[in-house]
Scaffold this motif. Structure first.
Motif, mmCIF file in Angstrom:
data_model
loop_
_atom_site.group_PDB
_atom_site.id
_atom_site.type_symbol
_atom_site.label_atom_id
_atom_site.label_comp_id
_atom_site.label_asym_id
_atom_site.label_seq_id
_atom_site.Cartn_x
_atom_site.Cartn_y
_atom_site.Cartn_z
ATOM 1 N N LEU A 162 0.860 -1.185 0.000
ATOM 2 C CA LEU A 162 0.000 0.000 0.000
ATOM 3 C C LEU A 162 0.890 1.227 0.000
ATOM 4 C CD1 LEU A 162 -2.713 1.457 0.196
ATOM 5 C CD2 LEU A 162 -2.573 1.250 2.681
ATOM 6 N N GLY A 163 0.699 2.058 -1.002
ATOM 7 C CA GLY A 163 1.491 3.278 -1.102
ATOM 8 C C GLY A 163 2.632 3.078 -2.073
ATOM 9 N N SER A 164 2.861 4.075 -2.914
ATOM 10 C CA SER A 164 3.894 3.915 -3.941
ATOM 11 C C SER A 164 5.102 4.790 -3.650
ATOM 12 C CB SER A 164 3.315 4.222 -5.317
ATOM 13 O OG SER A 164 2.832 5.559 -5.327
ATOM 14 N N GLY A 165 5.394 4.962 -2.357
ATOM 15 C CA GLY A 165 6.634 5.645 -1.991
ATOM 16 C C GLY A 165 7.821 4.844 -2.506
ATOM 17 N N ASP A 166 8.959 5.504 -2.614
ATOM 18 C CA ASP A 166 10.123 4.840 -3.209
ATOM 19 C C ASP A 166 10.523 3.564 -2.478
ATOM 20 O OD1 ASP A 166 10.834 6.406 -5.526
ATOM 21 O OD2 ASP A 166 11.253 8.033 -4.123
ATOM 22 N N ILE A 167 10.442 3.580 -1.144
ATOM 23 C CA ILE A 167 10.878 2.385 -0.407
ATOM 24 C C ILE A 167 9.960 1.213 -0.755
ATOM 25 C CG2 ILE A 167 11.628 1.508 1.828
ATOM 26 C CD1 ILE A 167 11.313 4.332 2.930
ATOM 27 N N GLY A 168 8.677 1.484 -0.905
ATOM 28 C CA GLY A 168 7.736 0.436 -1.278
ATOM 29 C C GLY A 168 8.057 -0.125 -2.653
ATOM 30 N N LEU A 169 8.358 0.752 -3.597
ATOM 31 C CA LEU A 169 8.687 0.306 -4.960
ATOM 32 C C LEU A 169 9.965 -0.531 -4.948
ATOM 33 C CD1 LEU A 169 7.963 3.636 -6.899
ATOM 34 C CD2 LEU A 169 6.421 1.693 -6.533
ATOM 35 N N ILE A 170 10.959 -0.036 -4.229
ATOM 36 C CA ILE A 170 12.229 -0.752 -4.141
ATOM 37 C C ILE A 170 12.015 -2.137 -3.525
ATOM 38 C CG2 ILE A 170 14.450 -0.747 -2.904
ATOM 39 C CD1 ILE A 170 14.491 1.239 -5.197
ATOM 40 N N MET A 171 11.152 -2.190 -2.489
ATOM 41 C CA MET A 171 10.911 -3.477 -1.831
ATOM 42 C C MET A 171 10.078 -4.414 -2.705
ATOM 43 S SD MET A 171 12.775 -3.753 0.641
ATOM 44 C CE MET A 171 12.188 -5.347 1.233
ATOM 45 N N ALA A 172 9.261 -3.865 -3.582
ATOM 46 C CA ALA A 172 8.510 -4.722 -4.513
ATOM 47 C C ALA A 172 9.498 -5.515 -5.355
ATOM 48 C CB ALA A 172 7.610 -3.861 -5.404
ATOM 49 N N ARG A 173 10.507 -4.832 -5.860
ATOM 50 C CA ARG A 173 11.512 -5.518 -6.669
ATOM 51 C C ARG A 173 12.366 -6.461 -5.823
ATOM 52 N NH1 ARG A 173 16.024 -1.882 -9.530
ATOM 53 N NH2 ARG A 173 16.435 -1.383 -7.348
ATOM 54 N N ARG A 174 12.779 -5.964 -4.685
ATOM 55 C CA ARG A 174 13.673 -6.740 -3.831
ATOM 56 C C ARG A 174 13.043 -8.066 -3.424
ATOM 57 N NH1 ARG A 174 17.354 -9.008 -2.822
ATOM 58 N NH2 ARG A 174 18.551 -9.089 -0.902
ATOM 59 N N MET A 175 11.780 -8.004 -3.015
ATOM 60 C CA MET A 175 11.129 -9.234 -2.577
ATOM 61 C C MET A 175 10.830 -10.146 -3.753
ATOM 62 S SD MET A 175 8.944 -8.093 0.773
ATOM 63 C CE MET A 175 8.559 -9.782 1.213
ATOM 64 N N THR A 176 10.533 -9.565 -4.906
ATOM 65 C CA THR A 176 10.345 -10.376 -6.106
ATOM 66 C C THR A 176 11.630 -11.149 -6.421
ATOM 67 O OG1 THR A 176 8.800 -8.748 -6.972
ATOM 68 C CG2 THR A 176 9.727 -10.302 -8.562
ATOM 69 N N LEU A 177 12.758 -10.459 -6.354
ATOM 70 C CA LEU A 177 14.039 -11.105 -6.639
ATOM 71 C C LEU A 177 14.326 -12.232 -5.646
ATOM 72 C CD1 LEU A 177 16.369 -8.087 -7.570
ATOM 73 C CD2 LEU A 177 15.361 -9.797 -9.089
ATOM 74 N N GLU A 178 13.786 -12.127 -4.441
ATOM 75 C CA GLU A 178 14.017 -13.173 -3.443
ATOM 76 C C GLU A 178 12.926 -14.235 -3.470
ATOM 77 O OE1 GLU A 178 16.668 -13.786 -2.031
ATOM 78 O OE2 GLU A 178 17.777 -11.900 -2.193
ATOM 79 N N GLY A 179 12.081 -14.206 -4.473
ATOM 80 C CA GLY A 179 11.123 -15.293 -4.645
ATOM 81 C C GLY A 179 9.720 -15.010 -4.161
ATOM 82 N N ALA A 180 9.471 -13.832 -3.611
ATOM 83 C CA ALA A 180 8.108 -13.511 -3.174
ATOM 84 C C ALA A 180 7.279 -13.072 -4.382
ATOM 85 C CB ALA A 180 8.137 -12.403 -2.131
ATOM 86 N N GLN A 181 5.950 -13.208 -4.246
ATOM 87 C CA GLN A 181 5.061 -12.716 -5.302
ATOM 88 C C GLN A 181 4.434 -11.417 -4.832
ATOM 89 O OE1 GLN A 181 2.060 -15.666 -5.863
ATOM 90 N NE2 GLN A 181 3.551 -17.264 -6.253
ATOM 91 N N VAL A 182 4.734 -10.352 -5.546
ATOM 92 C CA VAL A 182 4.121 -9.073 -5.195
ATOM 93 C C VAL A 182 2.872 -8.918 -6.058
ATOM 94 C CG1 VAL A 182 4.430 -6.587 -5.055
ATOM 95 C CG2 VAL A 182 6.335 -8.109 -4.507
ATOM 96 N N GLN A 183 1.714 -8.927 -5.402
ATOM 97 C CA GLN A 183 0.446 -8.956 -6.126
ATOM 98 C C GLN A 183 0.139 -7.619 -6.797
ATOM 99 O OE1 GLN A 183 0.560 -12.152 -5.721
ATOM 100 N NE2 GLN A 183 -1.556 -12.471 -5.114
ATOM 101 N N CYS A 184 0.343 -6.544 -6.064
ATOM 102 C CA CYS A 184 0.118 -5.222 -6.647
ATOM 103 C C CYS A 184 0.588 -4.151 -5.681
ATOM 104 C CB CYS A 184 -1.362 -4.991 -6.965
ATOM 105 S SG CYS A 184 -2.390 -4.792 -5.510
ATOM 106 N N VAL A 185 0.710 -2.956 -6.206
ATOM 107 C CA VAL A 185 0.957 -1.781 -5.382
ATOM 108 C C VAL A 185 -0.288 -0.909 -5.518
ATOM 109 C CG1 VAL A 185 2.370 0.293 -5.059
ATOM 110 C CG2 VAL A 185 3.458 -1.871 -5.722
ATOM 111 N N ALA A 186 -0.927 -0.603 -4.382
ATOM 112 C CA ALA A 186 -2.114 0.252 -4.411
ATOM 113 C C ALA A 186 -1.735 1.643 -3.919
ATOM 114 C CB ALA A 186 -3.206 -0.333 -3.516
ATOM 115 N N GLU A 187 -2.123 2.650 -4.663
ATOM 116 C CA GLU A 187 -1.790 4.028 -4.317
ATOM 117 C C GLU A 187 -3.087 4.837 -4.288
ATOM 118 O OE1 GLU A 187 1.043 6.160 -3.546
ATOM 119 O OE2 GLU A 187 -0.751 7.380 -3.270
#
Lengths: 427, 480, 123
Positions: A162-187
């Motif tokens: 929730l929220g498209s602040g930079d840290i959230g965006l960065i963590m979307a990628r980071r967790m994806t790279l570590e095998g997590a599924q990021v369903q969406c970012v809601a802003e």
């Protein structure tokens, strides 16, 4: 115990302020850092993109921090680590910093000047009043970042942000790279709160949808998050009935804004600007309490560390001038009036007598401006005009003022941003 | 194995109070609790008020226990080393037509034996509380009303009981009760306990236990109450606890300072089916905001740091059930508001009856004094410096918002009923309760829990067994 | 002929680029950029997109359990997950200095993975 300049915080702002204060001629500078190492939040920002402006190369957070840490060490600037400032006071013109640490116990340190470099914190869930349960699995993006990058643990496998602040965006990628599924970012806003480049390289690259004008309206799960409901919002940011969508997930990350950490500033009575949640400062980045300066994210939240460093260098230099008695006598204070689409400016006032040859005024716009323009008006007369193709609330803007414009009689200084003729405001 | 004299079911404030009072006598006592910590049910999320006692109808157990409890609470708080503040309460009347009800409440209070009651005009009330609304046309001042931390009261009672020999078993759910010749056989999720007496202090589950042993059923309705907690910067928005007189506009909500300096707004009241439905609702929060604003002006609702819901055990008979329901089976059921205020009195009342029944002798070693985890941020600089010299871990700040040190967290983990979870640490030390809501300190507290309990970060929980915080170690330290 | 609309990730400005390619896929023209970096990005992005990968690697005997790492330069975008797999398996012994090579020529990209933070050895 007494030190000429005490810097509260050893992150990017504190390091740059300490270095510039030393370089401006003050020998006795002390950094107080609450963590066990210098560098602040950069130590967990392992992604690249730092330093393009300062070093003309793309560094990761720790690399950017290391440049400043090495320099501070080379200059022999002492830093106390694990030292948390618990009180800041001014009595009979004397500034006293009280801090505690494992090594030195409780210390009361007198200071000729103090530079506030405490940074900011993330806005928590409570402040958003999101309905629902209170299970484990709800983290601010920065907390998740620390768990992943510093501790080596994954907080969850199926993630909604929730929220498209930079840290959230960065963590979307980071967790994806570590095998997590990021369903969406809601802003909830109709625009992203983060940098455009992060939308591209953190979301688009991995096919993660960014749902603008959407928010989380329910959180399910008794002990651990089991799912969230998101819904579209109207232009008053109220959820639109019928648009709800249930998304199963075990983790909700929040990246919904940063708040300058001004508890100490408030303790000493520094005037806080409601627009920035940071101290109201003059051209020297000095707060309403003489001898107390502020810079970096404690002053106003920045998007780029490069500008934090630049601002902190000014603050450190100005603190040094104050300690060395080099500050010009205060002449007059001209308020900077933010007008048009501008929400605030830093600094908030300007004394031409104490101003350096140039002064960078930083500001944010309230809404997205396309085909925009920045104008500076001195006593109603335009002294600066600059076109900007696009200005967004998520990206800090600046205007550079020149000392030569001021002759000594000016009363008003207006900084304006808005669409240039034929341009338009959107949002 | 020698049977227990008493098995108390439930480690909420009532069970803990009964246990502590029992420990004034010699005997073998155990408290069994299905969750992992004390105060995990109704006791952890309520209004945190020690009511003066004017509300309950004269002659009810609620009235009697409340007034008695309120009278002893200050001394008890001192013995247990927990915060307590007699801030007084104002029951505000928002509609001139309701003024006679205010008068009734005043007279009821007098009948119940409440001291320090006074009727005020709207202006007199506003002179005491400048943020009261112009709508307030009269108020009942209750000087003996106080505020307390419900979790710390529960923990204090429980740890005092432990110090005096009572055993606590957590994660132990009662699954059945069997009558025996000498008392009861209590079947739990862990094992079987033989006991002479059972005390039912099971909160929202008390009805079920009661009905299993008694053919005069009681009916406990889980009643959900939602709250909002505001930042300390606005904790002095009111100094008294501001109630609204129930009237045409409904029951109203209270606005109160807390002993920790925050501002509390709540509760809503909604009967629910699921006693574990602790979800906060958009409607509930909206309701709170609207109702609170009726009595208090300029409520700084932007300063909300968290919202939460609590569950009350409402008994349809509308009074506490405190009796020997079946032979050697004592009920402490239907303990809703003013249950917190009444806990000391309920504990004493039931313990006395049980002691009499079992002829338990006095415990000559009973020590009423219990020490809480020290709170360094509340100390003078000199005292704080001395503490850090004694134990340097008190100088290492972990929670920056509340200034809680590693030393305090370690104390909380190693206390008689030590914290085992993130929430356990939070409730005992306030680490993570501040305005960042544990954003910075939770990874650090997780590490300390793992280190001190000799486990792994993967095993650290927020509260219950399924509430793990991290799911996978993606980069372990390289083990050669 | 094709036109590609891109957002430059070269720096925080995020310029809106328009890249024109001919029938063979070769870049004819990049517009909308405000610097050379933008033109390079535009050309690369439509022919062979690349990214810098950052992650962490476990450390033996260090003051910290993991060390942040990065690819020294960009690698092809389609090699990111292969690179991550290699990084996940990798380890390095403390002390670690910034720039220490953790993986040589990761996944045959010709690019090294290097440490981006110093981790002293545990006393």
């Amino acid at each position: 115990m007494r030190h000429d300049i005490v810097i509260i915080g050893g992150g990017p702002a504190g390091l740059a302020a300490a270095i510039s204060a030393r370089e401006a001629g003050v020998e006795d500078v002390l950094i107080l850092e609450r963590e066990q190492e210098l560098g602040g939040i950069l130590n967990q920002c392992i992604h690249n993109g730092f330093g393009l402006h300062t070093f003309q190369e793309e560094l990761t957070g720790p690399e950017y921090a290391a440049r400043y840490i090495e320099k501070a060490q080379a200059l022999g600037i002492p830093a106390q680590l694990g030292a948390t400032v618990i009180d800041l006071a001014r009595e009979d013109g004397v500034l006293t910093v009280t801090c505690v640490s494992r090594q030195a116990g409780l210390q009361c340190i007198q200071a000729g000047a103090v530079v506030l470099c405490m940074g900011c914190r993330e806005r928590p869930r409570g402040a958003l009043n999101i309905p629902g349960c209170r299970p484990a699995g709800i983290f601010s993006a920065g907390t998740a970042q620390r768990l992943v990058n510093r501790e080596g643990y994954l907080p969850g496998r199926k993630v909604v942000i929730l929220g498209s602040g930079d840290i959230g965006l960065i963590m979307a990628r980071r967790m994806t790279l570590e095998g997590a599924q990021v369903q969406c970012v809601a802003e909830i806003q109709p625009y992203s709160g983060g940098l455009k480049r992060n939308i591209v390289q953190c979301l688009d690259d991995y096919g993660i949808p960014l749902k603008l004008s959407h928010t989380v309206v329910d959180i399910r799960g008794k002990e651990r998050v089991e799912g969230v409901t998101i819904a579209a919002v109207d232009d008053r940011m109220q959820p639109i009935p019928g648009t709800e969508e249930d998304i199963p997930c075990d983790t909700l990350l929040l990246s919904v804004g940063l708040i300058p950490e001004n508890e100490l500033s408030r303790q000493i009575g520094v005037e806080i600007s409601p627009a920035t949640n940071g101290p109201r400062v003059n051209e020297s980045l000095e707060t309403s309490i003489p001898g107390v300066f502020a810079c970096g994210n404690v002053l106003h939240v920045h998007d780029l560390v490069d500008y934090v460093s630049e601002e902190a260098e000014q603050a450190g230099r100005n603190a040094a001038r104050a300690v060395l008695g080099q500050s010009a006598e205060t002449g007059r204070e001209i308020p900077l009036s933010p007008t048009g689409a501008i929400r605030y400016t830093v600094p908030a006032t300007l004394d031409p007598a104490r101003m350096q040859e140039t002064l960078t005024v930083r500001f944010r716009v309230k809404e997205t401006v396309k085909s925009g323009q920045i104008r500076v008006l001195l006593d109603g007369k335009e002294v600066l005009r600059r076109n900007r193709p696009i200005m967004a609330p998520g990206e800090m803007e600046q205007a550079v003022l020149k000392k030569e414009w001021f002759t000594g009689t000016e009363q008003t200084l207006e900084v304006w941003a808005g669409p240039r003729e034929g341009g338009n405001t959107n949002g | 194995m020698k049977p227990y004299d008493v098995v108390v079911i439930g480690a909420g404030v009532t069970g803990a109070a009964v246990a502590r009072e029992l420990s004034r006598r010699k005997g073998r006592f155990v408290v069994v609790e299905r969750s992992g910590d004390v105060g995990e049910g109704t006791s952890k999320a309520n209004s945190a008020i020690v009511h003066a006692g004017f509300d309950a109808l004269p002659g009810t157990l609620k009235a009697k226990m409340n007034v008695q409890g309120s009278q002893v609470m200050e001394d008890l708080a001192r013995e247990l080393d927990i915060p307590y503040r007699r801030n007084g309460a104002l029951v505000t009347c928002l509609n001139p037509e309701d003024l006679p009800h205010l008068q009734e409440l005043y007279e009821r209070g007098l009948q119940n034996g409440v001291q320090g009651l006074r009727l005020l005009s709207g202006d007199e009330a506003r002179a005491m509380e400048p943020n009261l609304s112009q709508r307030v046309c009269g108020a009942l001042l209750a000087e003996t009303s106080a505020i307390i931390c419900p979790f710390e009261l529960t923990l204090g009672l429980a740890e005092s009981a432990v110090q005096n020999g009572v055993e606590f078993r957590f994660s132990t759910a009662v699954q059945g009760l069997e009558k025996t010749e000498t008392g009861w056989r209590v079947h739990t999720s862990q094992d079987v306990l033989e006991t002479r007496v059972v005390v039912n202090a099971a909160g929202v589950a008390a009805g079920e236990l009661h009905n299993a042993v008694c053919d005069r059923p009681i009916h406990i309705v889980p009643r959900k109450g939602e709250y909002m907690l505001l930042d300390k910067t606005v904790g002095d928005h009111v100094s008294h606890t501001i109630f609204q007189l129930p009237g045409k506009l409904g029951k109203g909500v209270l606005v109160s300072p807390t002993v920790h300096g925050n501002l509390l707004v709540g509760p809503t009241a909604l009967d629910v089916e699921d006693p574990e439905d602790l979800a906060v609702t958009a409607a509930g929060l909206k309701d709170l905001q609207e109702k609170a604003a009726l009595a208090v002006d300029r409520l700084p609702l932007r300063q909300v740091i968290t919202s939460f819901a609590g569950m009350r055990a409402h008994e349809t008979g509308d009074d506490f059930v405190l009796e020997e329901t079946a032979e050697n089976f004592f009920d402490a059921a239907g303990i809703e508001s003013p249950g917190l205020s009444s806990a000391p009195a309920i504990g004493a009342y039931l313990a006395d009856r049980i002691a009499q029944k079992l002829s338990l002798p006095e415990n000559p070693d009973f020590d009423p004094i219990r020490h809480a985890v020290p709170h360094l941020a509340g100390m003078s600089p000199q005292e704080r410096a001395a503490r850090i010299r004694e134990n340097p871990a008190y100088g290492a700040i972990v929670c920056r918002c509340e200034q809680i040190s590693e030393g305090e967290i370690l104390d909380a983990i190693h206390a008689p009923l030590g914290a085992r979870t993130l929430d356990g640490v939070k409730r005992r030390t306030r680490a993570g309760m501040g305005r960042c809501q544990a954003g910075f300190c939770s990874p650090r507290v997780m590490e300390l829990l793992a280190r001190e309990l000799h486990t792994d970060l993967l095993a650290v929980r927020k509260n219950g067994p399924e509430s793990r915080l991290v799911v996978e170690q993606i980069r372990g330290e390289d083990k050669p | 002929m094709a036109e590609h609309e891109l957002t430059c990730i070269g720096c925080p400005l995020g310029c809106a680029l328009r890249v024109e390619t001919d029938d063979t896929g070769a870049v004819v023209r990049v517009t909308g950029n405000t610097c050379k970096r933008g033109e390079d990005y535009g050309r690369r992005e439509v022919t062979c997109p690349t990214r810098t990968v950052t992650s962490t690697v476990r450390v033996a005997g260090g003051k910290e359990p993991v060390v942040p790492v990065r690819t020294r330069t960009d690698i092809p975008k389609d090699r990111i997950f292969a690179c991550m797999e290699a990084v996940r398996q990798a380890h390095i012994a403390a002390p670690v200095s910034i720039g220490d090579v953790v993986l040589h020529n990761v996944c045959g990209t010709g690019v090294d993975v290097i440490a981006s933070k110093a981790v002293p050895a545990r006393e």
